[in-house]
Enzyme design. Structure first.
Site, PDB file in Angstrom:
ATOM      1  N   SER A 140      35.208  39.914  57.121  1.00  0.00           N
ATOM      2  CA  SER A 140      36.543  40.379  57.501  1.00  0.00           C
ATOM      3  C   SER A 140      36.454  40.949  58.906  1.00  0.00           C
ATOM      4  CB  SER A 140      37.027  41.479  56.558  1.00  0.00           C
ATOM      5  OG  SER A 140      38.205  42.078  57.087  1.00  0.00           O
ATOM      6  N   TYR A 153      35.222  49.496  51.718  1.00  0.00           N
ATOM      7  CA  TYR A 153      35.416  48.054  51.895  1.00  0.00           C
ATOM      8  C   TYR A 153      34.877  47.603  53.249  1.00  0.00           C
ATOM      9  CZ  TYR A 153      37.987  43.646  52.655  1.00  0.00           C
ATOM     10  OH  TYR A 153      38.319  42.335  52.924  1.00  0.00           O
TER      11      TYR A 153
HETATM   12  P1  NAD Z   1      42.239  37.648  46.101  1.00  0.00           P
HETATM   13  O1  NAD Z   1      42.146  38.956  45.370  1.00  0.00           O
HETATM   14  O2  NAD Z   1      43.581  37.056  46.257  1.00  0.00           O
HETATM   15  O3  NAD Z   1      41.252  36.593  45.387  1.00  0.00           O
HETATM   16  C1  NAD Z   1      39.929  36.973  45.104  1.00  0.00           C
HETATM   17  C2  NAD Z   1      39.335  36.093  44.015  1.00  0.00           C
HETATM   18  O4  NAD Z   1      38.019  36.606  43.739  1.00  0.00           O
HETATM   19  C3  NAD Z   1      40.120  36.134  42.691  1.00  0.00           C
HETATM   20  O5  NAD Z   1      40.260  34.838  42.169  1.00  0.00           O
HETATM   21  C4  NAD Z   1      39.257  37.019  41.793  1.00  0.00           C
HETATM   22  O6  NAD Z   1      39.371  36.705  40.402  1.00  0.00           O
HETATM   23  C5  NAD Z   1      37.869  36.714  42.336  1.00  0.00           C
HETATM   24  N1  NAD Z   1      36.919  37.794  42.012  1.00  0.00           N
HETATM   25  C6  NAD Z   1      37.093  39.134  42.137  1.00  0.00           C
HETATM   26  N2  NAD Z   1      36.024  39.785  41.674  1.00  0.00           N
HETATM   27  C7  NAD Z   1      35.132  38.850  41.267  1.00  0.00           C
HETATM   28  C8  NAD Z   1      33.839  38.889  40.683  1.00  0.00           C
HETATM   29  N3  NAD Z   1      33.246  40.058  40.396  1.00  0.00           N
HETATM   30  N4  NAD Z   1      33.237  37.724  40.388  1.00  0.00           N
HETATM   31  C9  NAD Z   1      33.833  36.533  40.643  1.00  0.00           C
HETATM   32  N5  NAD Z   1      35.063  36.429  41.176  1.00  0.00           N
HETATM   33  C10 NAD Z   1      35.703  37.578  41.474  1.00  0.00           C
HETATM   34  O7  NAD Z   1      41.539  37.880  47.513  1.00  0.00           O
HETATM   35  P2  NAD Z   1      41.676  37.081  48.921  1.00  0.00           P
HETATM   36  O8  NAD Z   1      42.651  37.809  49.752  1.00  0.00           O
HETATM   37  O9  NAD Z   1      41.840  35.633  48.679  1.00  0.00           O
HETATM   38  O10 NAD Z   1      40.229  37.403  49.513  1.00  0.00           O
HETATM   39  C11 NAD Z   1      39.154  36.479  49.502  1.00  0.00           C
HETATM   40  C12 NAD Z   1      38.067  37.014  50.424  1.00  0.00           C
HETATM   41  O11 NAD Z   1      38.612  37.154  51.734  1.00  0.00           O
HETATM   42  C13 NAD Z   1      37.558  38.406  50.020  1.00  0.00           C
HETATM   43  O12 NAD Z   1      36.164  38.478  50.223  1.00  0.00           O
HETATM   44  C14 NAD Z   1      38.277  39.328  50.983  1.00  0.00           C
HETATM   45  O13 NAD Z   1      37.566  40.519  51.221  1.00  0.00           O
HETATM   46  C15 NAD Z   1      38.354  38.454  52.229  1.00  0.00           C
HETATM   47  N6  NAD Z   1      39.408  38.826  53.164  1.00  0.00           N
HETATM   48  C16 NAD Z   1      40.716  38.794  52.799  1.00  0.00           C
HETATM   49  C17 NAD Z   1      41.689  39.158  53.724  1.00  0.00           C
HETATM   50  C18 NAD Z   1      43.155  39.141  53.401  1.00  0.00           C
HETATM   51  O14 NAD Z   1      43.963  39.639  54.209  1.00  0.00           O
HETATM   52  N7  NAD Z   1      43.577  38.574  52.288  1.00  0.00           N
HETATM   53  C19 NAD Z   1      41.308  39.564  55.019  1.00  0.00           C
HETATM   54  C20 NAD Z   1      39.960  39.581  55.351  1.00  0.00           C
HETATM   55  C21 NAD Z   1      39.017  39.204  54.423  1.00  0.00           C
END
Ligand code: NAD
Length: 255
Positions: A140, A153
């Protein structure tokens, strides 16, 4: 013309929704077979049902050693090879400064966001050595620039960035590339949940548009396109890179 990821087998964590689901769709469009490993088995099934050409859904807790070992085992049983691991599963709660973060929250964030990279690497490295495969980490932008009220985080994402560089060095001799991708904001269920916790949820959409100089907070497809490139042979000389896919959110001075 052959597709970008033709016949590659990609082990993708957290592909049940959000950025991970967009990546699964992009990888399948580019000819890959995708193993979607997610805590939510039903969501992983739903993602696989959306893919042309299918794939494999595996229920898996990425922070649990036995669960990751079993998921990788299932992937290898099914496809007999792995060309890439994309560590994408993550959690973001709580949105708090460090001293207000509970020990359980701290441990959970580091288990799911960081220990998971150690576990998938441990169990998949032999398969990746066999294919000279690659690893991609969804980090991120806040792991580079920090963020208010999100210390635990941010710590996981900063560590993931450092780990990406260390792993790139350790596995270069084996021909394994290791890279990370840094989104700023991306509209997903995770971001919607975070937005609800902010002091002014109503104004958050405008705020999220404004922090991206390219004009708006994107959907996950922009991350998926960059991820597909990094996993492909077009990126064959790129390793240890921390790629912002952030619309320029980190650029310039801030007030
Ligand atoms: P989200 O919550 O929409 O999806 C996350 C997925 O991970 C879900 O399907 C959930 O069931 C799964 N998950 C959670 N815990 C788990 C575990 N212990 N084992 C297996 N699966 C698990 O999140 P997102 O926004 O799609 O984020 C995806 C990645 O991108 C993350 O690592 C997040 O930190 C990173 N990220 C997101 C953003 C944003 O703005 N959305 C920004 C920067 C980084």
């Amino acid at each position: 013309m052959s597709k970008l990821l033709q016949d590659k087998v990609i082990f993708l964590t957290g592909g049940g929704q959000g950025i991970g689901r967009e990546c699964a769709l992009a990888y399948a469009r580019e000819g890959a077979q995708v193993v979607v490993a997610d805590l939510d088995g039903a969501a992983a099934d739903e993602t696989i049902a959306l893919l042309d050409g299918g794939g494999l859904a595996v229920e898996c807790d990425v922070g649990d050693n036995a669960s990751v070992e079993e998921a990788v085992h299932q992937a290898l049983n099914h496809y007999a090879r792995l060309d890439a691991v994309h560590n994408n599963a993550g959690i973001a709660n709580p949105s708090l400064p460090l001293h207000e973060t509970s020990e359980i929250e701290w441990d959970d964030l580091h288990r799911v966001n960081l220990k998971s990279v150690y576990l998938t690497t441990r169990h998949a490295i032999a398969a990746l050595q066999a294919t000279k495969g690659c690893i991609l980490n969804t980090a991120s932008m806040v792991g580079q620039i920090g963020q208010r009220n999100h210390a635990a985080y941010v710590s996981t994402k900063g560590a993931m960035i450092a780990l990406t560089k260390a792993m790139a060095l350790d596995y270069a001799d084996a021909g394994i590339r290791v890279n990370a991708i840094c989104p700023a904001g991306v509209w997903t269920p995770m971001l919607r949940e975070w937005a609800q916790e902010q002091p002014n949820p109503a104004g958050i959409e405008q705020y999220l548009d404004q922090i991206h100089p390219l004009g708006s907070c994107p959907e996950g497809d922009v991350i998926a396109d960059a991820a597909a490139f990094l996993l492909s042979d077009r990126a064959r000389f790129i390793t240890g890179s921390i790629l912002p896919v952030s619309g320029g959110a980190e650029l310039g001075y801030r007030r």
